[in-house]
Design a protein around this motif. Structure first.
Motif, PDB file in Angstrom:
ATOM      1  N   LEU A   1      11.774  -1.233 -25.236  1.00  0.00           N
ATOM      2  CA  LEU A   1      11.416  -2.283 -24.295  1.00  0.00           C
ATOM      3  C   LEU A   1       9.935  -2.603 -24.419  1.00  0.00           C
ATOM      4  O   LEU A   1       9.116  -1.717 -24.677  1.00  0.00           O
ATOM      5  CB  LEU A   1      11.711  -1.819 -22.861  1.00  0.00           C
ATOM      6  N   PRO A   2       9.565  -3.877 -24.244  1.00  0.00           N
ATOM      7  CA  PRO A   2       8.145  -4.226 -24.249  1.00  0.00           C
ATOM      8  C   PRO A   2       7.405  -3.467 -23.157  1.00  0.00           C
ATOM      9  O   PRO A   2       7.976  -3.104 -22.125  1.00  0.00           O
ATOM     10  CB  PRO A   2       8.151  -5.741 -23.962  1.00  0.00           C
ATOM     11  N   ALA A   3       6.130  -3.227 -23.413  1.00  0.00           N
ATOM     12  CA  ALA A   3       5.330  -2.469 -22.446  1.00  0.00           C
ATOM     13  C   ALA A   3       5.303  -3.144 -21.084  1.00  0.00           C
ATOM     14  O   ALA A   3       5.314  -2.484 -20.043  1.00  0.00           O
ATOM     15  CB  ALA A   3       3.902  -2.298 -22.979  1.00  0.00           C
ATOM     16  N   THR A   4       5.256  -4.483 -21.089  1.00  0.00           N
ATOM     17  CA  THR A   4       5.216  -5.198 -19.812  1.00  0.00           C
ATOM     18  C   THR A   4       6.491  -4.971 -19.019  1.00  0.00           C
ATOM     19  O   THR A   4       6.463  -4.821 -17.788  1.00  0.00           O
ATOM     20  CB  THR A   4       5.012  -6.702 -20.049  1.00  0.00           C
ATOM     21  N   THR A   5       7.626  -4.926 -19.716  1.00  0.00           N
ATOM     22  CA  THR A   5       8.893  -4.664 -19.029  1.00  0.00           C
ATOM     23  C   THR A   5       8.920  -3.265 -18.446  1.00  0.00           C
ATOM     24  O   THR A   5       9.348  -3.049 -17.313  1.00  0.00           O
ATOM     25  CB  THR A   5      10.074  -4.853 -19.999  1.00  0.00           C
ATOM     26  N   THR A   6       8.457  -2.280 -19.216  1.00  0.00           N
ATOM     27  CA  THR A   6       8.414  -0.902 -18.736  1.00  0.00           C
ATOM     28  C   THR A   6       7.524  -0.784 -17.510  1.00  0.00           C
ATOM     29  O   THR A   6       7.868  -0.108 -16.537  1.00  0.00           O
ATOM     30  CB  THR A   6       7.907   0.026 -19.848  1.00  0.00           C
ATOM     31  N   ALA A   7       6.366  -1.436 -17.541  1.00  0.00           N
ATOM     32  CA  ALA A   7       5.455  -1.399 -16.401  1.00  0.00           C
ATOM     33  C   ALA A   7       6.104  -2.032 -15.172  1.00  0.00           C
ATOM     34  O   ALA A   7       5.983  -1.521 -14.053  1.00  0.00           O
ATOM     35  CB  ALA A   7       4.158  -2.119 -16.747  1.00  0.00           C
ATOM     36  N   ALA A   8       6.802  -3.143 -15.382  1.00  0.00           N
ATOM     37  CA  ALA A   8       7.474  -3.803 -14.265  1.00  0.00           C
ATOM     38  C   ALA A   8       8.542  -2.900 -13.661  1.00  0.00           C
ATOM     39  O   ALA A   8       8.706  -2.843 -12.437  1.00  0.00           O
ATOM     40  CB  ALA A   8       8.096  -5.119 -14.730  1.00  0.00           C
TER      41      ALA A   8
ATOM     42  N   ARG B   1       8.527   0.373 -13.691  1.00  0.00           N
ATOM     43  CA  ARG B   1       7.853   1.445 -12.962  1.00  0.00           C
ATOM     44  C   ARG B   1       7.454   0.977 -11.572  1.00  0.00           C
ATOM     45  O   ARG B   1       7.624   1.702 -10.590  1.00  0.00           O
ATOM     46  CB  ARG B   1       6.621   1.933 -13.737  1.00  0.00           C
ATOM     47  N   TRP B   2       6.904  -0.228 -11.498  1.00  0.00           N
ATOM     48  CA  TRP B   2       6.471  -0.733 -10.202  1.00  0.00           C
ATOM     49  C   TRP B   2       7.646  -1.003  -9.278  1.00  0.00           C
ATOM     50  O   TRP B   2       7.570  -0.753  -8.082  1.00  0.00           O
ATOM     51  CB  TRP B   2       5.620  -2.001 -10.378  1.00  0.00           C
ATOM     52  N   ARG B   3       8.767  -1.497  -9.847  1.00  0.00           N
ATOM     53  CA  ARG B   3       9.952  -1.714  -9.010  1.00  0.00           C
ATOM     54  C   ARG B   3      10.459  -0.399  -8.441  1.00  0.00           C
ATOM     55  O   ARG B   3      10.908  -0.333  -7.295  1.00  0.00           O
ATOM     56  CB  ARG B   3      11.047  -2.396  -9.824  1.00  0.00           C
ATOM     57  N   SER B   4      10.374   0.670  -9.235  1.00  0.00           N
ATOM     58  CA  SER B   4      10.836   1.971  -8.744  1.00  0.00           C
ATOM     59  C   SER B   4       9.934   2.515  -7.635  1.00  0.00           C
ATOM     60  O   SER B   4      10.367   3.351  -6.832  1.00  0.00           O
ATOM     61  CB  SER B   4      10.895   2.972  -9.894  1.00  0.00           C
ATOM     62  N   ARG B   5       8.692   2.049  -7.592  1.00  0.00           N
ATOM     63  CA  ARG B   5       7.751   2.535  -6.575  1.00  0.00           C
ATOM     64  C   ARG B   5       7.865   1.785  -5.259  1.00  0.00           C
ATOM     65  O   ARG B   5       7.411   2.284  -4.216  1.00  0.00           O
ATOM     66  CB  ARG B   5       6.310   2.412  -7.088  1.00  0.00           C
ATOM     67  N   VAL B   6       8.447   0.592  -5.288  1.00  0.00           N
ATOM     68  CA  VAL B   6       8.446  -0.276  -4.109  1.00  0.00           C
ATOM     69  C   VAL B   6       9.054   0.388  -2.879  1.00  0.00           C
ATOM     70  O   VAL B   6       8.443   0.363  -1.796  1.00  0.00           O
ATOM     71  CB  VAL B   6       9.133  -1.618  -4.426  1.00  0.00           C
ATOM     72  N   PRO B   7      10.259   0.998  -2.945  1.00  0.00           N
ATOM     73  CA  PRO B   7      10.817   1.591  -1.715  1.00  0.00           C
ATOM     74  C   PRO B   7       9.905   2.638  -1.088  1.00  0.00           C
ATOM     75  O   PRO B   7       9.701   2.640   0.138  1.00  0.00           O
ATOM     76  CB  PRO B   7      12.138   2.215  -2.209  1.00  0.00           C
ATOM     77  N   GLY B   8       9.347   3.531  -1.907  1.00  0.00           N
ATOM     78  CA  GLY B   8       8.460   4.560  -1.372  1.00  0.00           C
ATOM     79  C   GLY B   8       7.167   3.987  -0.820  1.00  0.00           C
ATOM     80  O   GLY B   8       6.663   4.440   0.215  1.00  0.00           O
ATOM     81  N   LEU B   9       6.621   2.987  -1.493  1.00  0.00           N
ATOM     82  CA  LEU B   9       5.394   2.357  -1.006  1.00  0.00           C
ATOM     83  C   LEU B   9       5.630   1.654   0.328  1.00  0.00           C
ATOM     84  O   LEU B   9       4.789   1.717   1.235  1.00  0.00           O
ATOM     85  CB  LEU B   9       4.865   1.360  -2.044  1.00  0.00           C
ATOM     86  N   LEU B  10       6.771   0.987   0.448  1.00  0.00           N
ATOM     87  CA  LEU B  10       7.094   0.323   1.716  1.00  0.00           C
ATOM     88  C   LEU B  10       7.254   1.341   2.835  1.00  0.00           C
ATOM     89  O   LEU B  10       6.812   1.113   3.973  1.00  0.00           O
ATOM     90  CB  LEU B  10       8.369  -0.502   1.563  1.00  0.00           C
ATOM     91  N   LEU B  11       7.862   2.475   2.511  1.00  0.00           N
ATOM     92  CA  LEU B  11       8.048   3.508   3.530  1.00  0.00           C
ATOM     93  C   LEU B  11       6.720   4.085   3.989  1.00  0.00           C
ATOM     94  O   LEU B  11       6.456   4.199   5.198  1.00  0.00           O
ATOM     95  CB  LEU B  11       8.947   4.614   2.982  1.00  0.00           C
ATOM     96  N   THR B  12       5.862   4.472   3.037  1.00  0.00           N
ATOM     97  CA  THR B  12       4.567   5.044   3.431  1.00  0.00           C
ATOM     98  C   THR B  12       3.701   4.005   4.129  1.00  0.00           C
ATOM     99  O   THR B  12       2.947   4.338   5.046  1.00  0.00           O
ATOM    100  CB  THR B  12       3.817   5.611   2.210  1.00  0.00           C
ATOM    101  N   ALA B  13       3.821   2.741   3.733  1.00  0.00           N
ATOM    102  CA  ALA B  13       3.069   1.684   4.405  1.00  0.00           C
ATOM    103  C   ALA B  13       3.534   1.510   5.846  1.00  0.00           C
ATOM    104  O   ALA B  13       2.716   1.295   6.756  1.00  0.00           O
ATOM    105  CB  ALA B  13       3.221   0.366   3.646  1.00  0.00           C
ATOM    106  N   ALA B  14       4.843   1.613   6.063  1.00  0.00           N
ATOM    107  CA  ALA B  14       5.365   1.476   7.431  1.00  0.00           C
ATOM    108  C   ALA B  14       4.879   2.621   8.314  1.00  0.00           C
ATOM    109  O   ALA B  14       4.474   2.407   9.469  1.00  0.00           O
ATOM    110  CB  ALA B  14       6.893   1.446   7.393  1.00  0.00           C
ATOM    111  N   VAL B  15       4.902   3.840   7.778  1.00  0.00           N
ATOM    112  CA  VAL B  15       4.414   4.990   8.549  1.00  0.00           C
ATOM    113  C   VAL B  15       2.919   4.846   8.825  1.00  0.00           C
ATOM    114  O   VAL B  15       2.441   5.104   9.934  1.00  0.00           O
ATOM    115  CB  VAL B  15       4.704   6.302   7.803  1.00  0.00           C
ATOM    116  N   ALA B  16       2.166   4.412   7.813  1.00  0.00           N
ATOM    117  CA  ALA B  16       0.721   4.228   7.977  1.00  0.00           C
ATOM    118  C   ALA B  16       0.422   3.156   9.019  1.00  0.00           C
ATOM    119  O   ALA B  16      -0.482   3.316   9.848  1.00  0.00           O
ATOM    120  CB  ALA B  16       0.087   3.860   6.640  1.00  0.00           C
ATOM    121  N   ALA B  17       1.179   2.056   8.992  1.00  0.00           N
ATOM    122  CA  ALA B  17       0.961   0.975   9.959  1.00  0.00           C
ATOM    123  C   ALA B  17       1.222   1.461  11.378  1.00  0.00           C
ATOM    124  O   ALA B  17       0.472   1.132  12.314  1.00  0.00           O
ATOM    125  CB  ALA B  17       1.863  -0.214   9.621  1.00  0.00           C
ATOM    126  N   ALA B  18       2.281   2.261  11.546  1.00  0.00           N
ATOM    127  CA  ALA B  18       2.571   2.806  12.869  1.00  0.00           C
ATOM    128  C   ALA B  18       1.444   3.724  13.334  1.00  0.00           C
ATOM    129  O   ALA B  18       1.022   3.675  14.508  1.00  0.00           O
ATOM    130  CB  ALA B  18       3.897   3.560  12.837  1.00  0.00           C
TER     131      ALA B  18
END
Length: 359
Positions: A8-15, A17-34
């Motif tokens: 896979l192109p590097a850009t696809t691999t990077a994309a 990786r970031w998609r896999s991080r989204v659920p966890g980032l949203l969760l930690t952001a929600a806890v941080a916002a609270a």
């Protein structure tokens, strides 16, 4: 090579990786916002309970209830928050102080901070590993939190010490317990000293004493304001100078740990963990010292920094199991109590001695 086996192109691999991080980032952001929202409540502000403390508490609560069954899709993003957002937060933490702060506390204030830091951390290492039999990682993390700037120092030292999540949480917990105790005890002792004149203590000296020995910045502010606004201002400046020592402390600790590893018989070649984010912290503080950045931009960046650190704390809490805290037992708490007693009594002695010598 056919299309199905082509890399896979590097850009696809990077994309991906970031998609896999989204659920966890949203969760930690929600806890941080609270946590950030709750930290604005007057009662919590009056008692010096910061957003970082609330974030780890909320994270632990969720991490031991609803998070484990849902952790698989969020694990990557939570790990990213705990590692990389932490480093970014430490770098931006430099916007909270300037090199001019050093001038306001003078040589005496800087020397007090340095002596308190080194003596407290040395005591943590000695007492933790030899007297209490605590593993070195936990002892050093408790020492970092007690001697510099609380939870932020614990998190910053974790990559250098190579601490585990439960070790970090134990260290942060001790900072919360004894930093909160100090926030109430220091003003009470100041008033008692006014009544009985045990030691010479002006509001300025009280401010330097508080800033050089109390754990968290929020706790320093609360303890200072309980006496006067002037004491609070001096305390915060002394505390910021102490925070500035975080970068050289991390570098020195990395060199020391590498040297000790290298002298063990049969040990692998020592590897120095260079905390690059510590240099970023100093660079940002230097930039802020030039006063070239608009005040509004600095204020916004500090809010972003609080959010990043809160997300890192939330991630730490989510990955910490209460069973690990129970297994740690009373020894870490006893070590933290010893350090708290040293900060109170030894820190007072250091302050009085240095100011008597240097004025």
């Amino acid at each position: 090579m056919n299309a199905s086996t082509a890399p896979l192109p590097a850009t696809t691999t990077a994309a991906q990786r970031w998609r896999s991080r989204v659920p966890g980032l949203l969760l930690t952001a929600a806890v941080a916002a609270a946590a950030i929202g709750l930290a604005t409540l007057p009662w919590l502000q009056a008692h010096g309970i910061s957003a970082l403390t609330l974030a780890i508490v909320l994270g632990i609560a969720l991490g031991n209830t609803v998070y484990p069954p849902l952790s698989a899709p969020a694990a990557t993003g939570v790990g990213f928050s705990k590692q990389w957002l932490l480093r970014a937060g430490i770098v931006l933490y430099g916007l909270r102080l300037t090199f001019q702060d050093i001038g306001q506390v003078g040589v005496a204030g800087v020397l007090v901070d340095a002596l308190v830091l080194t003596s407290t951390f040395a005591l943590a290492w000695l007492a933790g590993t030899r007297w209490f039999g605590i593993d070195r990682g936990t002892a050093l993390l408790i020492g970092a939190g007690s001697s510099i700037c609380g939870a932020a120092a614990v998190m910053a030292a974790e990559p250098v010490v190579r601490g585990r999540a439960e070790q970090v949480t134990v260290a942060v917990s001790t900072v919360v317990v004894f930093g909160t105790a100090g926030m109430f005890l220091y003003p009470a002792l100041y008033q008692l000293n006014l009544a009985h004149a045990w030691v010479p203590m002006s509001e300025t000296l009280y401010g330097v004493f508080t800033g050089s020995t109390v754990h968290e910045v929020a706790q320093v502010v609360a303890a200072g304001r309980a006496v006067s606004e002037g004491a609070a201002d001096t305390a915060v400046i002394a505390k910021m100078v102490r925070v500035m020592m975080l970068a050289p402390f991390l570098v020195a600790l990395s060199l020391l740990l590498a040297r000790r590893q290298g002298v063990r018989p049969g040990a692998a070649p020592a590897k120095i963990v260079v905390p690059w984010f510590a240099f970023g912290f100093v660079a940002v503080a230097g930039l802020n010292s030039l006063q070239l950045l608009p005040a509004g931009l600095v204020a916004l960046a500090i809010q972003v920094d609080t959010a990043l650190l809160a997300m890192a704390m939330a991630a730490l809490g989510l990955t910490t199991h209460v069973s690990a805290l129970r297994q740690a037992g009373m020894k870490p708490l006893l070590l933290a109590l010893l350090l708290f007693a040293w900060l109170l009594a030894g820190g007072l002695g250091i302050n009085l001695s240095v100011h008597a010598l240097l004025g």
